[in-house]
Design an enzyme around this catalytic site. Structure first.
Site, PDB file in Angstrom:
ATOM      1  CE  LYS A 111       3.742  -2.498  -5.114  1.00 32.90           C
ATOM      2  NZ  LYS A 111       3.508  -2.824  -3.971  1.00 32.90           N
ATOM      3  CB  CYS A 122      -1.471  -3.000  -5.685  1.00 33.33           C
ATOM      4  SG  CYS A 122      -1.348  -1.906  -4.548  1.00 33.33           S
ATOM      5  CE  LYS A 170      -8.534   1.435  -8.202  1.00 31.53           C
ATOM      6  NZ  LYS A 170      -9.048   0.880  -7.379  1.00 31.53           N
ATOM      7  CG  PHE A 212      -6.849  -4.537   2.778  1.00 34.77           C
ATOM      8  CD1 PHE A 212      -5.813  -5.741   2.469  1.00 34.77           C
ATOM      9  CD2 PHE A 212      -6.070  -4.131   4.094  1.00 34.77           C
ATOM     10  CE1 PHE A 212      -5.755  -6.764   2.954  1.00 34.77           C
ATOM     11  CE2 PHE A 212      -6.047  -5.542   5.241  1.00 34.77           C
ATOM     12  CZ  PHE A 212      -5.521  -6.475   4.709  1.00 34.77           C
ATOM     13  CG  LEU A 213      -6.362   2.646   0.013  1.00 35.30           C
ATOM     14  CD1 LEU A 213      -6.126   3.308  -1.064  1.00 35.30           C
ATOM     15  CD2 LEU A 213      -6.389   4.432   1.463  1.00 35.30           C
ATOM     16  CG  LEU A 258     -16.646 -13.839 -11.093  1.00 36.14           C
ATOM     17  CD1 LEU A 258     -14.521 -14.288 -11.360  1.00 36.14           C
ATOM     18  CD2 LEU A 258     -17.639 -14.677 -10.276  1.00 36.14           C
ATOM     19  CE  LYS A 303       3.680  12.905  -3.789  1.00 40.95           C
ATOM     20  NZ  LYS A 303       3.335  11.828  -4.128  1.00 40.95           N
TER      21      LYS A 303
HETATM   22  N1  LIG Z   1      -1.952   2.363  -4.226  1.00 41.29           N
HETATM   23  C1  LIG Z   1      -2.368   2.014  -3.468  1.00 41.29           C
HETATM   24  O1  LIG Z   1      -4.151   2.098  -3.798  1.00 41.29           O
HETATM   25  C2  LIG Z   1      -2.490   0.963  -2.169  1.00 41.29           C
HETATM   26  C3  LIG Z   1      -3.783   0.366  -1.979  1.00 41.29           C
HETATM   27  C4  LIG Z   1      -2.995  -0.659  -0.797  1.00 41.29           C
HETATM   28  C5  LIG Z   1      -1.250  -0.653  -0.282  1.00 41.29           C
HETATM   29  N2  LIG Z   1      -0.670   0.069  -1.032  1.00 41.29           N
HETATM   30  C6  LIG Z   1       0.652  -0.254  -0.869  1.00 41.29           C
HETATM   31  O2  LIG Z   1       1.037   1.501  -0.022  1.00 41.29           O
HETATM   32  C7  LIG Z   1       2.452   1.429  -0.230  1.00 41.29           C
HETATM   33  C8  LIG Z   1       2.586   3.364  -0.832  1.00 41.29           C
HETATM   34  O3  LIG Z   1       1.755   3.009  -2.070  1.00 41.29           O
HETATM   35  P1  LIG Z   1       1.694   4.234  -2.706  1.00 41.29           P
HETATM   36  O4  LIG Z   1       0.351   3.766  -4.208  1.00 41.29           O
HETATM   37  O5  LIG Z   1       0.897   4.970  -2.257  1.00 41.29           O
HETATM   38  O6  LIG Z   1       2.851   4.808  -3.103  1.00 41.29           O
HETATM   39  P2  LIG Z   1       3.280   6.165  -3.980  1.00 41.29           P
HETATM   40  O7  LIG Z   1       4.383   6.118  -4.773  1.00 41.29           O
HETATM   41  O8  LIG Z   1       2.202   7.011  -4.718  1.00 41.29           O
HETATM   42  O9  LIG Z   1       3.844   6.624  -2.653  1.00 41.29           O
HETATM   43  C9  LIG Z   1       4.622   6.549  -2.178  1.00 41.29           C
HETATM   44  C10 LIG Z   1       5.837   8.096  -1.810  1.00 41.29           C
HETATM   45  O10 LIG Z   1       6.672   7.831  -0.399  1.00 41.29           O
HETATM   46  C11 LIG Z   1       7.816   9.244  -0.473  1.00 41.29           C
HETATM   47  N3  LIG Z   1       9.168   8.607  -0.186  1.00 41.29           N
HETATM   48  C12 LIG Z   1       9.372   7.719  -0.729  1.00 41.29           C
HETATM   49  N4  LIG Z   1      10.681   7.435   0.417  1.00 41.29           N
HETATM   50  C13 LIG Z   1      10.415   8.429   0.807  1.00 41.29           C
HETATM   51  C14 LIG Z   1      10.673   8.644   2.418  1.00 41.29           C
HETATM   52  N5  LIG Z   1      12.859   8.619   2.515  1.00 41.29           N
HETATM   53  N6  LIG Z   1      10.611   9.761   2.882  1.00 41.29           N
HETATM   54  C15 LIG Z   1       9.351  10.218   2.607  1.00 41.29           C
HETATM   55  N7  LIG Z   1       9.143  10.155   2.141  1.00 41.29           N
HETATM   56  C16 LIG Z   1       9.259   9.256   0.866  1.00 41.29           C
HETATM   57  C17 LIG Z   1       7.250   9.153  -2.084  1.00 41.29           C
HETATM   58  O11 LIG Z   1       8.243  10.832  -2.571  1.00 41.29           O
HETATM   59  C18 LIG Z   1       5.922   8.992  -2.609  1.00 41.29           C
HETATM   60  O12 LIG Z   1       5.477  10.368  -2.154  1.00 41.29           O
HETATM   61  C19 LIG Z   1       2.596   0.655  -1.440  1.00 41.29           C
HETATM   62  O13 LIG Z   1       3.454  -0.156  -0.661  1.00 41.29           O
HETATM   63  C20 LIG Z   1       1.610  -0.178  -2.077  1.00 41.29           C
HETATM   64  O14 LIG Z   1       1.742  -0.910  -2.240  1.00 41.29           O
HETATM   65  C21 LIG Z   1      -1.056   0.803  -1.888  1.00 41.29           C
END
Ligand SMILES: NC(=O)c1ccc[n+]([C@@H]2O[C@H](COP(=O)([O-])OP(=O)(O)OC[C@H]3O[C@@H](n4cnc5c(N)ncnc54)[C@H](O)[C@@H]3O)[C@@H](O)[C@H]2O)c1
Length: 428
Positions: A262, A259, A320, A148-149, A249, A31
């Site tokens: 889970k 999200c 989506k 919240f994005l 709605l 990545k």
């Molecule tokens: N995706 C969304 O729309 C969204 C929106 C709001 C909140 N969140 C929350 O944000 C958090 C992240 O979600 P995401 O969708 O970005 O996840 P994601 O899986 O897309 O990204 C997480 C990243 O963290 C990296 N990672 C894991 N362990 C690591 C470490 N020890 N060191 C460095 N990098 C590490 C992974 O390789 C991965 O690239 C979650 O808790 C999720 O619930 C996500």
């Protein structure tokens, strides 16, 4: 930013765009290499331009070196995943705690450690405990700043959030975070601060509420189908009440994504630990699970229970539009099921072919919606990508018995009927 996924990459690029120097760290070497070569690992409209601009101006850097990035930073955001645990339905916090341990080894001056990952109430306390094993409490502060994005709208959501929530018991730290977000606050975003557990709770309570809204209208849609009522009218009529609001709605397939599924599960598990029964959210989870099968049964009914050898085209498989994210998409159950029952499934998704379906014998990816629909017996509109909103089905498919199941209510039933199409939708 520790974790350069949807949240870390978008937030990192946008913080850099506000003039900060940002190090985006990820343990995934591929990545980071990709990003350093100018390629974006996720599909998110507008992200490419912001990343490129800030990378070239050196405000945005990508690295595997967590130690160096932490040492150079004043504020460290934890943005790693918190997926559902394999053991139970709780949030798996192993990545968060691992990062906390790694940060603790690299604190060389005072750090504000901000959790952007969605973490159950009380997790900030645990992170603080982990770090204080290695470093004095005077050297750091753990703050909650839930994200919240929405995928597909992430850049806009970062730049114009409805609210920025920060949770800390330390007023000085809250002010620091407020000044980081000042450019957004000046444009009208509301900065709301509370204590750390409060911010953690706000995130889960918000997601569970939105999931509830979706499941609620989905069940009302089932009722509409039996009573000859148009659920779109019900949504509009309800949504005009400011206490209810029209967003989230709209009836459709079961909610999915990284999200809602889970987070609804995790909040009920955490509440159980605190001896609180979140029965409404538990029933939403149940309703959503049932819905995935309910719509598949509807497909069977539309095909008069004859799925074998039928050519079925699925338009859109992501949960989506405007994202490539397949996590918990209802298509993950639908396509394998139809395949197992002997259908020949062709799918098209603007975000490209999906690894999840590559191994299925009679499931094929098509590069264009027209080509995908050409020989279909049934077309299912699963995701509301814009390009599915004005397809001339009659022109591209000459099959007189063509059936269309519009799970997103993109088309007018009247117009479809007038043009002689066998059209089915949700709650109408
Ligand atoms: N995706 C969304 O729309 C969204 C929106 C709001 C909140 N969140 C929350 O944000 C958090 C992240 O979600 P995401 O969708 O970005 O996840 P994601 O899986 O897309 O990204 C997480 C990243 O963290 C990296 N990672 C894991 N362990 C690591 C470490 N020890 N060191 C460095 N990098 C590490 C992974 O390789 C991965 O690239 C979650 O808790 C999720 O619930 C996500």
């Amino acid at each position: 930013m520790i974790g350069t996924g949807y949240v870390g990459l978008v937030s990192g690029a946008c913080f850099a765009d506000l003039g900060n120097t940002v190090y985006c760290v990820d343990k995934d070497i591929d990545k980071i290499n990709m990003l350093n070569l100018g390629d974006i690992p996720i599909y998110e409209p507008g992200l490419n331009e912001i990343v490129k601009k800030n990378y070239l101006s050196n405000r945005l850097q990508f690295t595997n070196d967590l130690s160096k990035a932490v040492k150079l930073s004043d504020i460290v955001f934890i943005c790693v995943g918190t997926p559902t645990s394999k053991k139970d339905k709780s949030a798996d916090l192993q990545f968060v705690f691992k990062v906390a341990r790694e940060i603790s080894r690299n604190i060389n001056k005072f750090k504000i450690i901000v959790t952007k990952s969605t973490i159950p109430v009380g997790t900030g306390d645990k992170i603080e405990k982990i770090i204080s094993r290695k470093k004095s409490k005077k050297m750091f502060e753990v703050v909650s700043n839930p994200e919240f994005l929405r995928e597909g709208e992430a850049i806009r959501d970062f730049r114009y959030p409805d609210r920025i929530v920060v949770g800390s018991n330390n007023k000085k730290i809250i002010r620091k975070l407020e000044s980081l977000y000042e450019p957004l606050i000046k444009k009208g975003s509301i900065f709301f601060s509370t204590n750390r557990r409060g911010a953690e709770m706000i995130k889960y309570a918000s997601n569970a509420f939105l999931a509830t809204k979706i499941s609620y209208i989905n069940e009302i849609a089932n009722f509409c189908e039996k009573t000859g009522v148009n659920v779109e009218d019900v949504s509009l009529g309800m949504g005009l009440d400011k206490r209810i609001g029209s967003r989230f709605l709209r009836a459709g397939p079961a909610y999915g994504g990284s999200c809602f599924p889970k987070d609804t599960k995790a909040i009920t598990v955490t509440a159980d630990l605190f001896k609180t029964n979140l029965s409404i959210i538990k029933s939403v989870i149940n309703s959503n699970l049932k819905r995935r099968m309910l719509l598949i049964k509807r497909i069977k009914k539309i095909l008069s229970n004859k799925i074998k050898n039928k050519k079925i085209t699925i338009l859109g498989v992501t949960f989506k539009p405007n994202t490539d994210d397949m996590r918990e998409s209802s298509s993950l159950l639908m396509l394998p099921y139809l395949n197992k029952k002997g259908a020949k499934v062709t799918y098209y998704d603007p975000s490209g072919e999906k690894n999840e379906f590559k191994k299925l014998k009679n499931v094929f990816f098509s590069n264009s919606p027209n080509e995908a629909c050409l020989k279909a017996d049934l077309i299912v509109i699963h995701t509301e990508w814009d390009e599915f909103k004005s397809i001339d089905f009659k022109k591209i498919n000459k099959n007189k018995n063509l059936k269309i199941y519009d799970m997103r209510n993109l088309y007018s039933p009247k117009k479809m009927k007038n043009s002689g199409l066998n059209y089915y939708s949700i709650g109408r």
